[in-house]
Design an enzyme around this catalytic site. Structure first.
Site, short mmCIF file in Angstrom:
data_model
loop_
_atom_site.label_atom_id
_atom_site.label_comp_id
_atom_site.label_asym_id
_atom_site.label_seq_id
_atom_site.Cartn_x
_atom_site.Cartn_y
_atom_site.Cartn_z
N CYS A 2 1.08 -0.96 -0.30
CA CYS A 2 -0.27 0.23 -0.11
C CYS A 2 0.67 1.37 -0.09
O CYS A 2 2.24 0.71 0.34
CB CYS A 2 -1.05 -0.16 1.35
SG CYS A 2 -2.19 -1.30 1.35
N ARG A 3 0.71 2.08 -0.28
CA ARG A 3 1.00 4.03 -0.06
C ARG A 3 0.14 4.28 1.46
O ARG A 3 -0.90 4.55 1.48
CB ARG A 3 0.81 4.82 -0.60
CG ARG A 3 1.90 3.61 -2.07
CD ARG A 3 3.04 4.01 -2.00
NE ARG A 3 3.93 2.99 -0.78
CZ ARG A 3 4.93 2.38 -1.19
NH1 ARG A 3 6.22 3.45 -1.66
NH2 ARG A 3 5.61 2.18 -0.34
#
Length: 291
Positions: A2-3
């Site tokens: 993810c970010r």
């Protein structure tokens, strides 16, 4: 993978943090530049923000009155790619906040696909995000999950490695551990039984950010206030903590792998996780609205 990112500082439109930066979360949802695992973050997104402590003048009906506002964090989460939500641009340009946590998701195999699995996860006044993955997370040893009772397991917001890590963290925070100590203990215990786990964790109470870099990228930008050290309260400095820089400005600082970061809008402290942790400012108590 993810970010994710968190912001503390003067109130700004969410669009300035989420959509406008050339390499911000909007771009990172389809073309991250520093992501080591996975190529796209299209399994959902979410943002959590803290409303200002006061409402509009005259809201109570009395001339000149200021209505007190509920300052618990609010969330907007979708199980679609960030770029595919037609409602987000209008929401983001009209929503102002001085404290934000947002994330785009690349789901770990075997986890839930609905919006409940999208960060930020929430407990009381705290918001949480996990950037990473834990292999075979349902099979984690019993001694790691021992602190969790049946009710805590049943009340997990989603079926995911992130939700399990969050439940373990909330248990420690509720028992009185500080944020840094709780983050460090969860990361160390999980890494001990899953050495390949990627455990970038991000936690905020709207006034302080605590984060761990463990297995992927993390950095920060601290911008001083007018007097050089943050100025008058949250109207002074600002800090951004994120998986990767939202632009090419040269003031971005990299956090070393295996480190704990503690930040306010005026200060950032980084401590290696191996020798121990420093005492943080976030505790599981009600957030007191600032005047």
């Amino acid at each position: 993978m993810c970010r994710h990112m968190a912001y503390l500082g003067p109130p700004v439109a969410v669009s300035r943090l989420l959509l406008d930066p050339p390499y911000g979360l909007h771009r990172q949802s389809w073309a991250p530049r520093a992501q080591r695992h996975g190529t796209v973050n299209a399994d959902g997104f979410g943002l959590g923000w803290y409303p200002p402590a006061t409402g509009a003048p005259g809201a109570t009906g009395a001339p000149g009155a200021i209505e007190a506002r509920d300052t618990r964090p609010a969330r907007y989460r979708r199980a679609v790619p960030l770029w595919a939500d037609p409602n987000l641009p209008d929401l983001a340009r009209c929503l102002y906040t001085g404290a934000l946590l947002a994330a785009v998701r690349d789901a770990t195999p075997g986890t839930g696909q609905d919006e409940a699995a999208c960060a930020p996860l929430r407990a009381g006044h705290l918001l949480f995000s996990h950037n990473g993955a834990v292999a075979d997370w349902p099979g984690l040893p019993d001694d790691l999950r021992t602190p969790l009772g049946a009710r805590e397991l049943l009340e997990m917001e989603a079926r995911s490695d992130s939700a399990l890590l969050w439940a373990l963290l909330v248990r420690r925070l509720s028992a009185g551990e500080s944020a840094g100590a709780a983050l460090a203990s969860v990361v160390r215990a999980t890494a001990a039984v899953r050495p390949g786990a990627r455990l970038n964790l991000l936690l905020t109470d709207g006034r302080t950010i605590a984060a761990v870099r463990w297995g992927d990228s993390l950095g920060y930008r601290l911008v001083p206030g007018p007097d050089g050290d943050g100025g008058a309260g949250t109207r002074g400095g600002r800090v951004l903590v994120a998986s990767e820089p939202p632009d090419d400005d040269g003031d971005w600082q990299d956090v070393p792998d295996g480190s704990l970061l503690l930040a306010t809008h005026t200060d950032v402290t980084i401590t290696p996780l191996t020798p121990g942790t420093t005492e943080p400012a976030i505790r599981p108590t009600e957030r007191t609205p600032t005047p």
